[in-house]
Design a protein around this motif. Structure first.
Motif, PDB file in Angstrom:
ATOM      1  N   ALA A 123       0.858  -1.321   0.049  1.00 52.54           N
ATOM      2  CA  ALA A 123      -0.066  -0.313  -0.009  1.00 52.54           C
ATOM      3  C   ALA A 123       0.782   1.266  -0.051  1.00 52.54           C
ATOM      4  N   ALA A 124       1.925   1.230   0.869  1.00 47.09           N
ATOM      5  CA  ALA A 124       2.766   2.305   0.804  1.00 47.09           C
ATOM      6  C   ALA A 124       3.405   2.606  -0.351  1.00 47.09           C
ATOM      7  N   VAL A 125       4.171   1.559  -1.044  1.00 51.30           N
ATOM      8  CA  VAL A 125       4.938   1.583  -2.156  1.00 51.30           C
ATOM      9  C   VAL A 125       3.949   1.697  -3.556  1.00 51.30           C
ATOM     10  N   GLU A 126       2.889   1.264  -3.654  1.00 51.78           N
ATOM     11  CA  GLU A 126       2.142   1.426  -4.780  1.00 51.78           C
ATOM     12  C   GLU A 126       0.710   2.510  -4.748  1.00 51.78           C
ATOM     13  N   GLY A 127       0.753   3.003  -3.343  1.00 53.36           N
ATOM     14  CA  GLY A 127      -0.457   4.145  -3.142  1.00 53.36           C
ATOM     15  C   GLY A 127      -1.930   3.644  -3.268  1.00 53.36           C
ATOM     16  N   ARG A 128      -2.008   2.338  -2.894  1.00 52.30           N
ATOM     17  CA  ARG A 128      -3.065   1.581  -3.025  1.00 52.30           C
ATOM     18  C   ARG A 128      -4.009   2.026  -1.750  1.00 52.30           C
ATOM     19  N   ALA A 129      -4.936   2.937  -2.089  1.00 54.27           N
ATOM     20  CA  ALA A 129      -6.020   3.369  -1.013  1.00 54.27           C
ATOM     21  C   ALA A 129      -6.884   2.436  -0.522  1.00 54.27           C
ATOM     22  N   ASP A 130      -7.020   1.225  -1.131  1.00 55.83           N
ATOM     23  CA  ASP A 130      -7.762   0.130  -0.512  1.00 55.83           C
ATOM     24  C   ASP A 130      -7.076  -0.642   0.346  1.00 55.83           C
ATOM     25  N   ASP A 131      -5.926  -0.538   0.488  1.00 57.25           N
ATOM     26  CA  ASP A 131      -5.105  -1.412   1.506  1.00 57.25           C
ATOM     27  C   ASP A 131      -4.875  -0.561   2.800  1.00 57.25           C
ATOM     28  N   THR A 132      -5.769  -0.439   3.591  1.00 53.88           N
ATOM     29  CA  THR A 132      -5.679   0.004   4.819  1.00 53.88           C
ATOM     30  C   THR A 132      -5.470  -1.066   5.943  1.00 53.88           C
ATOM     31  N   ASP A 133      -5.057  -0.834   7.045  1.00 49.69           N
ATOM     32  CA  ASP A 133      -4.992  -2.010   8.141  1.00 49.69           C
ATOM     33  C   ASP A 133      -6.073  -2.523   8.282  1.00 49.69           C
ATOM     34  N   ALA A 134      -7.194  -1.835   8.504  1.00 47.18           N
ATOM     35  CA  ALA A 134      -8.510  -2.170   8.724  1.00 47.18           C
ATOM     36  C   ALA A 134      -9.185  -2.952   7.566  1.00 47.18           C
ATOM     37  N   VAL A 135      -8.838  -2.500   6.587  1.00 44.05           N
ATOM     38  CA  VAL A 135      -9.590  -3.194   5.285  1.00 44.05           C
ATOM     39  C   VAL A 135      -8.561  -4.539   4.966  1.00 44.05           C
ATOM     40  N   ILE A 136      -7.394  -4.563   5.567  1.00 48.62           N
ATOM     41  CA  ILE A 136      -6.488  -5.758   5.274  1.00 48.62           C
ATOM     42  C   ILE A 136      -6.875  -6.918   5.929  1.00 48.62           C
ATOM     43  N   ARG A 137      -7.081  -6.446   7.286  1.00 45.10           N
ATOM     44  CA  ARG A 137      -7.644  -7.514   8.484  1.00 45.10           C
ATOM     45  C   ARG A 137      -9.221  -8.114   8.005  1.00 45.10           C
ATOM     46  N   ARG A 138     -10.009  -7.062   7.431  1.00 44.02           N
ATOM     47  CA  ARG A 138     -11.229  -7.627   7.076  1.00 44.02           C
ATOM     48  C   ARG A 138     -11.160  -8.526   5.958  1.00 44.02           C
ATOM     49  N   ARG A 139     -10.114  -8.294   4.905  1.00 49.67           N
ATOM     50  CA  ARG A 139      -9.941  -9.334   3.815  1.00 49.67           C
ATOM     51  C   ARG A 139      -9.514 -10.680   4.331  1.00 49.67           C
ATOM     52  N   GLN A 140      -8.743 -10.546   5.325  1.00 54.29           N
ATOM     53  CA  GLN A 140      -8.085 -11.886   5.794  1.00 54.29           C
ATOM     54  C   GLN A 140      -9.199 -12.579   6.596  1.00 54.29           C
ATOM     55  N   GLU A 141     -10.012 -12.002   7.230  1.00 52.18           N
ATOM     56  CA  GLU A 141     -11.296 -12.622   7.689  1.00 52.18           C
ATOM     57  C   GLU A 141     -12.255 -13.282   6.751  1.00 52.18           C
ATOM     58  N   ILE A 142     -12.560 -12.320   5.904  1.00 59.16           N
ATOM     59  CA  ILE A 142     -13.466 -12.744   4.721  1.00 59.16           C
ATOM     60  C   ILE A 142     -12.768 -14.035   3.936  1.00 59.16           C
ATOM     61  N   TYR A 143     -11.431 -14.171   3.933  1.00 55.32           N
ATOM     62  CA  TYR A 143     -10.827 -15.112   3.221  1.00 55.32           C
ATOM     63  C   TYR A 143     -11.009 -16.296   3.880  1.00 55.32           C
ATOM     64  N   ALA A 144     -10.668 -16.194   5.214  1.00 57.85           N
ATOM     65  CA  ALA A 144     -10.995 -17.435   6.219  1.00 57.85           C
ATOM     66  C   ALA A 144     -12.358 -18.156   6.130  1.00 57.85           C
ATOM     67  N   GLU A 145     -13.138 -17.059   6.124  1.00 57.67           N
ATOM     68  CA  GLU A 145     -14.629 -17.829   5.988  1.00 57.67           C
ATOM     69  C   GLU A 145     -15.316 -18.136   4.899  1.00 57.67           C
ATOM     70  N   GLN A 146     -14.904 -17.515   3.594  1.00 52.27           N
ATOM     71  CA  GLN A 146     -15.494 -17.758   2.563  1.00 52.27           C
ATOM     72  C   GLN A 146     -14.678 -18.539   1.350  1.00 52.27           C
ATOM     73  N   THR A 147     -13.354 -18.415   1.606  1.00 51.56           N
ATOM     74  CA  THR A 147     -12.494 -18.639   0.461  1.00 51.56           C
ATOM     75  C   THR A 147     -11.442 -20.172   1.081  1.00 51.56           C
ATOM     76  N   ALA A 148     -10.967 -20.078   2.242  1.00 47.07           N
ATOM     77  CA  ALA A 148     -10.138 -21.085   2.879  1.00 47.07           C
ATOM     78  C   ALA A 148     -11.203 -22.509   2.579  1.00 47.07           C
ATOM     79  N   PRO A 149     -12.400 -22.587   2.635  1.00 44.26           N
ATOM     80  CA  PRO A 149     -13.339 -23.848   2.598  1.00 44.26           C
ATOM     81  C   PRO A 149     -13.021 -24.484   1.123  1.00 44.26           C
ATOM     82  N   LEU A 150     -12.851 -23.704   0.211  1.00 40.94           N
ATOM     83  CA  LEU A 150     -12.366 -24.132  -1.109  1.00 40.94           C
ATOM     84  C   LEU A 150     -11.392 -25.198  -1.179  1.00 40.94           C
ATOM     85  N   ALA A 151     -10.460 -25.073  -0.261  1.00 37.33           N
ATOM     86  CA  ALA A 151      -9.459 -25.971  -0.253  1.00 37.33           C
ATOM     87  C   ALA A 151      -9.756 -27.413  -0.046  1.00 37.33           C
TER      88      ALA A 151
END
Length: 188
Positions: A123-151
Motif C-alpha cells: 500500500a505504501a509503495v503502490e499508493g493503494r488506497a484500498d489497502d488500509t490496516d482495517a481493510v486488510i484485516r477484514r479481507r483476511q477474515e473474509i478469506y478465512a470464512e469464504q475462500t479457505a473452505p474451497l481447499a
C-alpha cells in the motif's frame, strides 16, 4: 489460491509466462472496470473500498467475459478466482461449455501477520488506497470464512497442492513449478 498478500499475482505472472497462457487476475479486472467507470466497475468499487468481496454475480460476469477472449483458448491461470463455493460452481459451468478441465489448484500458505505486513508495505509503495490496516484485516477474515473452505472442495477432487508462500520469490516459484508439473502429470 491463497489469502490476500500471499503473492498470487507475482507467482501467477511467472507461471503464466512459463506456460504461455494468460494470468487472469480478478483484481486487475476489477481495477480496469473501476478505472473505465463501467457499470460493473462502479458497483464493484463500493465493495472494494469497504474491503468486502465483490458479489458473485458481478465477479462471475467479469470473469466470464475475460475467459471468452481469444488468448484463453490454449489455457489460462485464474488469480483470485474462485473465492466462494458459489464461484466454484460457476467456474465449473464456464469450463463445461468448451469442455476444459482444471489441471490443478495451488494454494499459497503464508502466516497471517506476514500477510498484513506485506500488504501494508505494498500500500505504501503502490499508493493503494484500498489497502488500509482495517481493510486488510477484514479481507483476511473474509478469506478465512469464504475462500479457505474451497481447499477442501478441490482437495476432495484430487486437484489441490499447497505450497509454502514464504521466502524469496525464486524459491517459491520453484516450489510452485514442481507442484504444477506434478498436477499436470496426474491429469494427462
Amino acid at each position: 489460491m491463497g489469502p490476500p498478500g500471499a503473492g498470487k499475482g507475482t507467482r501467477a505472472t511467472r507461471i503464466a509466462d512459463r506456460y504461455g497462457i494468460p494470468a487472469i487476475s480478478t483484481g486487475d479486472i476489477f481495477r480496469a472496470n473501476v478505472a473505465a467507470a463501467t457499470p460493473l466497475g462502479i458497483t464493484a468499487k463500493t465493495y472494494m473500498d469497504a474491503g468486502d468481496y465483490v458479489p458473485n454475480e458481478i465477479t462471475d460476469a467479469m470473469v466470464r467475459g475475460r475467459l471468452a477472449e481469444p488468448d484463453c483458448v490454449r489455457g489460462f491461470l485464474p488469480d483470485g478466482y474462485p473465492r466462494t463455493v458459489e464461484q466454484v460452481k460457476e467456474l465449473d459451468a464456464m469450463l463445461a461449455d468448451p469442455a476444459v478441465e482444471l489441471d490443478g489448484v495451488l494454494i499459497l500458505a503464508v502466516e497471517p501477520e506476514e500477510l498484513i505486513q506485506r500488504l501494508l508495505h505494498r500500500a505504501a509503495v503502490e499508493g493503494r488506497a484500498d489497502d488500509t490496516d482495517a481493510v486488510i484485516r477484514r479481507r483476511q477474515e473474509i478469506y478465512a470464512e469464504q475462500t479457505a473452505p474451497l481447499a477442501a472442495e478441490y482437495s476432495a477432487r484430487g486437484l489441490l497442492a499447497e505450497v509454502d508462500g514464504t521466502g524469496r520469490v525464486d524459491y517459491v516459484t520453484d516450489r510452485i513449478h514442481t507442484e504444477v508439473a506434478r498436477l499436470r502429470r496426474r491429469t494427462r
